[in-house]
Scaffold this active site. Structure first.
Site, PDB file in Angstrom:
ATOM      1  N   GLY A 190     -18.960 -25.317 -19.975  1.00  0.00           N
ATOM      2  CA  GLY A 190     -17.530 -25.265 -19.705  1.00  0.00           C
ATOM      3  C   GLY A 190     -17.148 -24.177 -18.733  1.00  0.00           C
ATOM      4  N   SER A 216     -30.481 -29.193 -19.664  1.00  0.00           N
ATOM      5  CA  SER A 216     -29.977 -30.528 -19.359  1.00  0.00           C
ATOM      6  C   SER A 216     -29.443 -30.556 -17.936  1.00  0.00           C
ATOM      7  CB  SER A 216     -28.877 -30.902 -20.340  1.00  0.00           C
ATOM      8  OG  SER A 216     -27.895 -29.908 -20.359  1.00  0.00           O
ATOM      9  N   ALA A 218     -26.221 -31.822 -15.574  1.00  0.00           N
ATOM     10  CA  ALA A 218     -24.780 -31.752 -15.801  1.00  0.00           C
ATOM     11  C   ALA A 218     -24.326 -32.918 -16.664  1.00  0.00           C
ATOM     12  CB  ALA A 218     -24.051 -31.790 -14.473  1.00  0.00           C
ATOM     13  N   THR A 220     -20.542 -33.094 -17.830  1.00  0.00           N
ATOM     14  CA  THR A 220     -19.254 -33.301 -17.163  1.00  0.00           C
ATOM     15  C   THR A 220     -19.017 -32.207 -16.128  1.00  0.00           C
ATOM     16  OG1 THR A 220     -18.203 -32.050 -18.919  1.00  0.00           O
ATOM     17  CG2 THR A 220     -18.197 -34.431 -19.146  1.00  0.00           C
ATOM     18  N   SER A 221     -20.006 -31.368 -15.909  1.00  0.00           N
ATOM     19  CA  SER A 221     -19.846 -30.223 -15.021  1.00  0.00           C
ATOM     20  C   SER A 221     -20.477 -30.506 -13.657  1.00  0.00           C
ATOM     21  CB  SER A 221     -20.530 -29.010 -15.660  1.00  0.00           C
ATOM     22  OG  SER A 221     -21.931 -29.161 -15.608  1.00  0.00           O
ATOM     23  N   ASP A 278     -15.192 -35.125 -26.385  1.00  0.00           N
ATOM     24  CA  ASP A 278     -15.961 -34.061 -27.021  1.00  0.00           C
ATOM     25  C   ASP A 278     -16.048 -34.268 -28.523  1.00  0.00           C
ATOM     26  OD1 ASP A 278     -16.706 -32.487 -24.847  1.00  0.00           O
ATOM     27  OD2 ASP A 278     -14.727 -31.571 -24.743  1.00  0.00           O
ATOM     28  N   SER A 286     -26.683 -31.956 -30.555  1.00  0.00           N
ATOM     29  CA  SER A 286     -27.306 -32.005 -29.235  1.00  0.00           C
ATOM     30  C   SER A 286     -28.051 -30.705 -28.943  1.00  0.00           C
ATOM     31  CB  SER A 286     -26.203 -32.230 -28.189  1.00  0.00           C
ATOM     32  OG  SER A 286     -26.698 -32.040 -26.898  1.00  0.00           O
TER      33      SER A 286
END
Lengths: 525, 525
Positions: A190, A216, A218, A220-221, A278, A286
């Site tokens: 975030g 990981s 991205a 949503t980034s 979310d 996760s």
């Protein structure tokens, strides 16, 4: 007449085997297994398959469940079944090879998803069944979307999150190390640019701790740590290679998706990402399922808190920290958390290559390196060193500092890159454009979400050189016309999208006019 | 440098228009708009489109939003965009016609879906925005799945259901009649064979009431009323034709999907069906929005209640009845409900053509016609006649009886079929097989859900002649070897599936052995 010996009114005879020949259609459906069937094919007719039917495909020892798309054109020859890219790969067929088709029922575990949506708790067995079905590719995307919706927000309690985490960690490959202490770190994200992983791993590994880090891409980034690391070295290591790198160098920065640790997670993320939904329970599962599968004993989790970060309040951070620690404790994993300042992006670059350059500057002791990134990484490394017993309480920071300043961390990073397949230079974007302050004043706010969105519109993370450089920080004094940020893109179209977006977003960087400090008057850039 | 007059570090130039030529790929994606793009196409690269991206397509005055599937093969020529069947139809393009492409953001109304999942209420404006986006094809299937999940079970209150119903009824075409009383009826389903619509409409219309009935196709059942009617006459009437039929004959039995009354409903159902997820709010909105759009003033809703029906208890039926009446009242629609016996299937046939034959038998006064179907239809017709002022309180049943027994209803039904395009004979299945009782005894239970599943496995409703005939009722005494049911199928594969299923389901028809009445010992047939 069955069961009574009377004559049948008709005899269906022996059912012909439903066999078609595989054809790779080359369609990327983003992970969903799709089988394309001709509307007029005999198998389709006699088996009663229609669009949206679920069918089981088998070839040799491999099988999967796919969603049917009916083809009304001449795309397929008679006797062929077309396969989407993931279905082709998962089934491991050769062109023209025979594939057996059969009806597939809706997976039984969907009943648990429905029950959870209607208010029931998700039991451990149900969680394991759901994870198993997801890993086996038995969930259509809409099924996965319903499961994510069922877990949205705070709709999972501690026991549910624990059960799901255990099921996810057990579903894929697992790493085992002959060491009592294996450390790891994670950031819940975030916060654009918060690329501490690439600094903490070499510092900690240089001190002799084992840190088999998987990251990981991205979700949503504009960049995940794996995306950033990939601009510096290969990250798609298989399990044997990852093990070899860690055994040689004490640490690695590998892409989690390639090693099949907690494979359900990747499939969930594939649908979570476009849904933008979310879930605390899914987040905990996760994060921790991957750490458990990687064989960690101690994990430090960075939770950035800020008005535009993923976690918005100290209260929410505390709740998430408690949930992480609780699930960790239930599964024998020691979890520490750090609620960090998430008021603004970290470092200067946002986007894979741009963030990699910030990391290199810190490692190389460049005086112009972003101080905030350096400081955050040192603090996290210090905590990991103390958790792992390499430094006494309060002694971690000095050790981390000395390892970074003395060049040991930089040497270790280069060694890790070499072990992962060879270090490389991050790419440079072909198109850039500077955005300037419309008026002078002081920077009052920088919106993490809008900065991330801008970097994504510029092409990050798919275009690794794309993103942006922030030239100001909270509190910076700026003059009219002074550069606020530079957008980087690999194509003119993406640059134009990003610029158009930036110009429409007054809240991207908020500048207070001189004389009205804190007035919050928004300044369009 | 924008806003400051400084030279730019690079100039993106004028963005080239993103135009590709339309290619119909002939792929039926079950309603989701999919755009197929070559991975190497210039537009794809410069615009940054990837699989799962949402793109806006425009051709002339029409536009839509589609999900991208990237094509890695030679399926498409350079410069082409492939379109799925629904996208092709919605865009109304010709082969090779130029289509403009642009980025499409995730629809704003998804924020309301997320908020609802996280516990917020769904406001009227949000409902309207969601319905608008769904009708415009802006929701990907996973978005629709998330919305359905957000409304699952009893998660919508009266005001939310009212807002959604109003939004859905206003979203499509609407019918207006110059009559103070326009009646309608509906059954919430869950009871195989309950095909009263095809009887109530002609009885009521024969008495001079206006009943512009639209019916749905099967959602999760082996047949919807539209499927059954279609075996007797065309049902895909457009709005003008439907109006003409009703003005001439006083009633019609048309497929709702063809007239675009409450079009969001059809799109929701497309995803609800494979998800198998029930929602009270969506059910109420689905039923009432269509009635309101069809111009009804008075609606009777049949709620079958039984241990294996959709509604399982009197309490649940009462709650649903109150919700239907409450939403109706808020929207100016008079709603009456009838909780009917849902303990077992109605009539003899299950499946489109088989149910049509039961209807014909009742209309034609055949002494072998199923008495239960006849009685249910008469009761419903009586209530509608009383609601509509054609009969005084308690007088409706006698009027309905006389109209049915005297042949007026049968003449009206034939007239309606003729007006809808001509009456036809229901098809006969090519393959049948009888299932017999393994032992003698009394029928203790018939499972509605399993009976429906059996009919679906036999091919209903896609294969209109498929389904089953039930030869026993609750309480029937049967001998060993006596026929319990006959499965009908249009293909040997489907017959084999259905038979295999029937033999695995001990609970399909439960037979108590003589001497142990009510003991509930299950008998495999």
């Amino acid at each position: 007449m069955r069961g009574a010996g009377l004559p049948r009114r008709s005899d269906p005879g022996v059912r012909p085997p439903a066999v078609l020949h595989a054809r790779r259609l080359g369609i990327d459906t983003s992970g969903e297994h799709v089988a394309y069937l001709r509307a007029d094919c005999a198998v389709c007719r006699s088996e009663g398959f229609g669009t949206r039917a679920r069918i089981a495909l088998r070839c040799g020892a491999r099988d999967l469940v796919a969603t049917v798309n009916v083809v009304l054109s001449a795309l397929l020859e008679e006797g062929e079944v077309g396969l989407s890219e993931t279905a082709w790969a998962a089934l491991g067929v050769l062109p023209g090879q025979a594939v057996e088709l059969a009806h597939a029922d809706s997976p039984h575990s969907l009943a648990a998803v429905r029950a959870k949506l209607l208010g029931a708790r998700l039991g451990a067995q149900a969680a394991a069944a759901i994870v198993g079905d997801i890993c086996a590719g038995r969930y259509a995307d809409i099924d996965t979307a319903a499961f994510i919706a069922a877990c949205a927000g705070r709709r999972m309690d501690l026991a549910e999150a624990t059960g799901l985490t255990r099921a996810m960690s057990a579903a894929g490959q697992q790493l085992h190390w002959n060491r009592p202490v294996v450390v790891d770190k994670h950031c819940v994200g975030g916060l654009p640019g918060n690329r501490t992983t690439l600094l903490v791993v070499p510092i900690v590994a240089a001190c002799g701790l084992l840190i088999p880090k998987t990251s990981s891409r991205a979700i949503t980034s504009p960049a995940g740590s794996a995306d950033v690391m990939e601009t510096l070295a290969p990250v798609a290591l298989d399990l044997a290679m990852m093990k070899a790198v860690v055994e040689r160098e004490g640490g690695c920065i590998a892409w989690g998706g390639a090693v099949s640790l907690s494979p359900a997670d990747d499939r969930l993320i594939r649908v979570e990402r476009p849904l933008g939904l979310d879930s605390e329970g899914l987040l905990v599962a996760s994060v921790l399922s991957k750490k458990i599968a990687a064989g960690a004993s101690h994990v430090l989790i960075d939770i950035p808190v800020g008005p535009t970060a993923k976690v918005r309040s100290a209260q929410a951070a505390a709740r998430l920290a408690a949930r992480l620690a609780g699930v960790g404790a239930a599964l024998g994993l020691s979890v520490a958390t750090l609620a960090s300042d998430g008021a603004q992006p970290v470092g200067r670059g946002i986007g894979p290559a741009l963030e990699a350059r910030d990391v290199l500057a810190v490692l190389q002791g460049d005086p112009a390196a972003p101080a905030d990134l350096r400081q955050r990484a040192l603090l996290l490394a210090a905590m990991v060193l103390e958790m792992g017993g390499k430094a006494g309480p309060g002694q971690g920071l000095a050790l981390a500092e000395s390892v970074l300043a003395g060049g040991a961390a930089w040497r270790k990073f280069q060694a890790i890159c070499a072990a992962q397949g060879g270090m490389r230079t991050p790419p440079q974007a072909r198109y850039t454009e500077v955005l300037a302050a419309a008026h002078g004043g002081r920077v009052l706010a920088i919106d993490n979400g809008r900065v991330a969105q801008l970097a994504k519109l510029a092409g990050a993370p798919a275009a690794p050189a794309a993103g942006l450089e922030l030239h100001v920080r909270l509190g910076s004094a700026v003059d009219a016309g002074q550069a606020l940020l530079t957008v980087h893109a690999e194509s003119p179209g993406e640059l134009a999208y990003a610029i158009a977006y930036a110009q429409s977003q007054a809240q991207l960087v908020r500048i207070g006019r001189p004389g009205s400090p804190g007035a919050g008057r928004s300044a369009r850039i």
